[in-house]
Design a protein around this motif. Structure first.
Motif, PDB file in Angstrom:
ATOM      1  N   ARG A   7       0.832  -1.208   0.000  1.00  0.00           N
ATOM      2  CA  ARG A   7       0.000   0.000   0.000  1.00  0.00           C
ATOM      3  C   ARG A   7       0.866   1.257   0.000  1.00  0.00           C
ATOM      4  O   ARG A   7       0.594   2.202  -0.728  1.00  0.00           O
ATOM      5  CB  ARG A   7      -0.918  -0.003   1.230  1.00  0.00           C
ATOM      6  CG  ARG A   7      -2.028   0.934   1.090  1.00  0.00           C
ATOM      7  CD  ARG A   7      -2.964   0.360   0.034  1.00  0.00           C
ATOM      8  NE  ARG A   7      -4.034   1.282  -0.212  1.00  0.00           N
ATOM      9  CZ  ARG A   7      -4.490   1.562  -1.422  1.00  0.00           C
ATOM     10  NH1 ARG A   7      -3.992   0.985  -2.474  1.00  0.00           N
ATOM     11  NH2 ARG A   7      -5.468   2.402  -1.571  1.00  0.00           N
ATOM     12  N   ILE A   8       1.911   1.250   0.810  1.00  0.00           N
ATOM     13  CA  ILE A   8       2.795   2.419   0.867  1.00  0.00           C
ATOM     14  C   ILE A   8       3.540   2.591  -0.460  1.00  0.00           C
ATOM     15  O   ILE A   8       3.704   3.706  -0.949  1.00  0.00           O
ATOM     16  CB  ILE A   8       3.780   2.303   2.055  1.00  0.00           C
ATOM     17  CG1 ILE A   8       3.009   2.282   3.381  1.00  0.00           C
ATOM     18  CG2 ILE A   8       4.809   3.421   2.038  1.00  0.00           C
ATOM     19  CD1 ILE A   8       2.132   3.493   3.625  1.00  0.00           C
ATOM     20  N   VAL A   9       3.969   1.486  -1.056  1.00  0.00           N
ATOM     21  CA  VAL A   9       4.626   1.559  -2.368  1.00  0.00           C
ATOM     22  C   VAL A   9       3.651   2.082  -3.418  1.00  0.00           C
ATOM     23  O   VAL A   9       4.023   2.897  -4.268  1.00  0.00           O
ATOM     24  CB  VAL A   9       5.223   0.184  -2.764  1.00  0.00           C
ATOM     25  CG1 VAL A   9       5.666   0.162  -4.214  1.00  0.00           C
ATOM     26  CG2 VAL A   9       6.394  -0.156  -1.843  1.00  0.00           C
ATOM     27  N   ASP A  10       2.378   1.658  -3.352  1.00  0.00           N
ATOM     28  CA  ASP A  10       1.364   2.179  -4.278  1.00  0.00           C
ATOM     29  C   ASP A  10       1.223   3.697  -4.137  1.00  0.00           C
ATOM     30  O   ASP A  10       1.152   4.422  -5.131  1.00  0.00           O
ATOM     31  CB  ASP A  10       0.004   1.526  -4.029  1.00  0.00           C
ATOM     32  CG  ASP A  10      -0.082   0.107  -4.526  1.00  0.00           C
ATOM     33  OD1 ASP A  10       0.774  -0.313  -5.333  1.00  0.00           O
ATOM     34  OD2 ASP A  10      -1.027  -0.603  -4.108  1.00  0.00           O
ATOM     35  N   VAL A  11       1.168   4.173  -2.898  1.00  0.00           N
ATOM     36  CA  VAL A  11       1.064   5.620  -2.647  1.00  0.00           C
ATOM     37  C   VAL A  11       2.270   6.345  -3.229  1.00  0.00           C
ATOM     38  O   VAL A  11       2.132   7.357  -3.925  1.00  0.00           O
ATOM     39  CB  VAL A  11       0.946   5.904  -1.131  1.00  0.00           C
ATOM     40  CG1 VAL A  11       1.210   7.376  -0.816  1.00  0.00           C
ATOM     41  CG2 VAL A  11      -0.411   5.483  -0.616  1.00  0.00           C
ATOM     42  N   ALA A  12       3.460   5.833  -2.953  1.00  0.00           N
ATOM     43  CA  ALA A  12       4.681   6.477  -3.438  1.00  0.00           C
ATOM     44  C   ALA A  12       4.733   6.490  -4.960  1.00  0.00           C
ATOM     45  O   ALA A  12       5.050   7.522  -5.572  1.00  0.00           O
ATOM     46  CB  ALA A  12       5.912   5.774  -2.867  1.00  0.00           C
ATOM     47  N   ASN A  13       4.402   5.379  -5.584  1.00  0.00           N
ATOM     48  CA  ASN A  13       4.443   5.309  -7.048  1.00  0.00           C
ATOM     49  C   ASN A  13       3.402   6.215  -7.696  1.00  0.00           C
ATOM     50  O   ASN A  13       3.700   6.912  -8.675  1.00  0.00           O
ATOM     51  CB  ASN A  13       4.259   3.866  -7.524  1.00  0.00           C
ATOM     52  CG  ASN A  13       5.468   3.013  -7.258  1.00  0.00           C
ATOM     53  OD1 ASN A  13       6.572   3.510  -7.069  1.00  0.00           O
ATOM     54  ND2 ASN A  13       5.266   1.705  -7.242  1.00  0.00           N
ATOM     55  N   ALA A  14       2.176   6.204  -7.173  1.00  0.00           N
ATOM     56  CA  ALA A  14       1.125   7.054  -7.737  1.00  0.00           C
ATOM     57  C   ALA A  14       1.492   8.525  -7.606  1.00  0.00           C
ATOM     58  O   ALA A  14       1.294   9.312  -8.537  1.00  0.00           O
ATOM     59  CB  ALA A  14      -0.211   6.764  -7.050  1.00  0.00           C
TER      60      ALA A  14
ATOM     61  N   SER B  38       4.699  11.919   0.052  1.00  0.00           N
ATOM     62  CA  SER B  38       3.362  11.351   0.246  1.00  0.00           C
ATOM     63  C   SER B  38       3.388  10.194   1.236  1.00  0.00           C
ATOM     64  O   SER B  38       2.499  10.087   2.088  1.00  0.00           O
ATOM     65  CB  SER B  38       2.790  10.882  -1.092  1.00  0.00           C
ATOM     66  OG  SER B  38       2.627  11.972  -1.961  1.00  0.00           O
ATOM     67  N   ALA B  39       4.374   9.319   1.121  1.00  0.00           N
ATOM     68  CA  ALA B  39       4.477   8.187   2.051  1.00  0.00           C
ATOM     69  C   ALA B  39       4.663   8.692   3.482  1.00  0.00           C
ATOM     70  O   ALA B  39       4.052   8.161   4.421  1.00  0.00           O
ATOM     71  CB  ALA B  39       5.626   7.269   1.644  1.00  0.00           C
ATOM     72  N   PHE B  40       5.477   9.710   3.652  1.00  0.00           N
ATOM     73  CA  PHE B  40       5.671  10.286   4.988  1.00  0.00           C
ATOM     74  C   PHE B  40       4.359  10.855   5.523  1.00  0.00           C
ATOM     75  O   PHE B  40       3.978  10.599   6.673  1.00  0.00           O
ATOM     76  CB  PHE B  40       6.735  11.387   4.963  1.00  0.00           C
ATOM     77  CG  PHE B  40       6.763  12.178   6.244  1.00  0.00           C
ATOM     78  CD1 PHE B  40       7.392  11.655   7.367  1.00  0.00           C
ATOM     79  CD2 PHE B  40       6.135  13.405   6.338  1.00  0.00           C
ATOM     80  CE1 PHE B  40       7.397  12.364   8.564  1.00  0.00           C
ATOM     81  CE2 PHE B  40       6.131  14.118   7.521  1.00  0.00           C
ATOM     82  CZ  PHE B  40       6.765  13.602   8.641  1.00  0.00           C
ATOM     83  N   ILE B  41       3.649  11.608   4.703  1.00  0.00           N
ATOM     84  CA  ILE B  41       2.417  12.258   5.152  1.00  0.00           C
ATOM     85  C   ILE B  41       1.345  11.215   5.479  1.00  0.00           C
ATOM     86  O   ILE B  41       0.612  11.360   6.456  1.00  0.00           O
ATOM     87  CB  ILE B  41       1.934  13.300   4.132  1.00  0.00           C
ATOM     88  CG1 ILE B  41       2.934  14.470   4.127  1.00  0.00           C
ATOM     89  CG2 ILE B  41       0.530  13.783   4.437  1.00  0.00           C
ATOM     90  CD1 ILE B  41       2.703  15.497   3.043  1.00  0.00           C
ATOM     91  N   VAL B  42       1.254  10.144   4.689  1.00  0.00           N
ATOM     92  CA  VAL B  42       0.315   9.064   5.001  1.00  0.00           C
ATOM     93  C   VAL B  42       0.645   8.468   6.367  1.00  0.00           C
ATOM     94  O   VAL B  42      -0.236   8.255   7.200  1.00  0.00           O
ATOM     95  CB  VAL B  42       0.316   7.978   3.900  1.00  0.00           C
ATOM     96  CG1 VAL B  42      -0.333   6.688   4.384  1.00  0.00           C
ATOM     97  CG2 VAL B  42      -0.383   8.482   2.653  1.00  0.00           C
ATOM     98  N   GLY B  43       1.907   8.204   6.612  1.00  0.00           N
ATOM     99  CA  GLY B  43       2.312   7.658   7.907  1.00  0.00           C
ATOM    100  C   GLY B  43       2.007   8.597   9.052  1.00  0.00           C
ATOM    101  O   GLY B  43       1.520   8.180  10.108  1.00  0.00           O
ATOM    102  N   TYR B  44       2.276   9.867   8.850  1.00  0.00           N
ATOM    103  CA  TYR B  44       2.004  10.857   9.889  1.00  0.00           C
ATOM    104  C   TYR B  44       0.502  10.940  10.165  1.00  0.00           C
ATOM    105  O   TYR B  44       0.072  10.918  11.330  1.00  0.00           O
ATOM    106  CB  TYR B  44       2.548  12.222   9.477  1.00  0.00           C
ATOM    107  CG  TYR B  44       2.402  13.254  10.561  1.00  0.00           C
ATOM    108  CD1 TYR B  44       3.347  13.347  11.570  1.00  0.00           C
ATOM    109  CD2 TYR B  44       1.312  14.114  10.590  1.00  0.00           C
ATOM    110  CE1 TYR B  44       3.214  14.283  12.580  1.00  0.00           C
ATOM    111  CE2 TYR B  44       1.165  15.041  11.593  1.00  0.00           C
ATOM    112  CZ  TYR B  44       2.124  15.131  12.586  1.00  0.00           C
ATOM    113  OH  TYR B  44       1.976  16.057  13.585  1.00  0.00           O
TER     114      TYR B  44
ATOM    115  N   GLU C  77      -5.807   5.934   0.627  1.00  0.00           N
ATOM    116  CA  GLU C  77      -6.889   6.118  -0.352  1.00  0.00           C
ATOM    117  C   GLU C  77      -7.059   7.582  -0.712  1.00  0.00           C
ATOM    118  O   GLU C  77      -7.290   7.931  -1.873  1.00  0.00           O
ATOM    119  CB  GLU C  77      -8.204   5.548   0.188  1.00  0.00           C
ATOM    120  CG  GLU C  77      -8.263   4.052   0.144  1.00  0.00           C
ATOM    121  CD  GLU C  77      -8.125   3.488  -1.261  1.00  0.00           C
ATOM    122  OE1 GLU C  77      -8.843   3.926  -2.181  1.00  0.00           O
ATOM    123  OE2 GLU C  77      -7.260   2.610  -1.439  1.00  0.00           O
ATOM    124  N   LYS C  78      -6.963   8.455   0.285  1.00  0.00           N
ATOM    125  CA  LYS C  78      -7.102   9.893   0.042  1.00  0.00           C
ATOM    126  C   LYS C  78      -5.994  10.387  -0.885  1.00  0.00           C
ATOM    127  O   LYS C  78      -6.245  11.105  -1.848  1.00  0.00           O
ATOM    128  CB  LYS C  78      -7.060  10.648   1.370  1.00  0.00           C
ATOM    129  CG  LYS C  78      -7.274  12.135   1.270  1.00  0.00           C
ATOM    130  CD  LYS C  78      -8.662  12.504   0.861  1.00  0.00           C
ATOM    131  CE  LYS C  78      -9.645  12.117   1.929  1.00  0.00           C
ATOM    132  NZ  LYS C  78     -11.032  12.413   1.582  1.00  0.00           N
TER     133      LYS C  78
END
Length: 105
Positions: free
Chosen positions: A33-40, A53-59, A81-82
């Motif tokens: 999921r995190i790789v999907d976020v980073a790639n997108a 984006s990966a950092f912000i999702v984690g935060y 998802e957001k």
């Protein structure tokens, strides 16, 4: 995206090292999921947008789960998802152009 066996193994090992070093031993990471976020994000905006984006999702997931609102897995999924939804619009367009009313923000 499906990670190769070697990449998945490598990411799991790296995550375990980070989790131990940062003393967040109960953390479970959804690597795909995190790789999907980073790639997108990298594709929609720029290569460096993936890391941001990966950092912000984690935060976002961390703050949501520590406030008792969601479990960590659910919080990561909602934040991811957001971000992926925003990536569909690239750098402009989408909910942030019209306001965030009724978006659970």
């Amino acid at each position: 995206m499906t990670l190769s066996r070697d990449e998945d193994s490598s990411l799991r090992h790296w995550s375990a090292r980070l989790i131990q070093a940062l003393q967040i031993l109960d953390l479970e990471v959804d690597h795909e999921r995190i790789v999907d976020v980073a790639n997108a994000s990298a594709e929609a905006v720029s290569p460096n947008a993936g890391a941001i984006s990966a950092f912000i999702v984690g935060y976002a997931a961390g703050t949501a789960s520590t406030k008792g609102r969601k479990g960590s897995r659910e919080a990561v999924h909602a934040a991811a998802e957001k971000v992926i939804g925003l990536c569909r619009h690239g750098e402009s367009g989408g909910p942030d152009e019209e306001g965030w009313t009724k978006t659970a923000q």
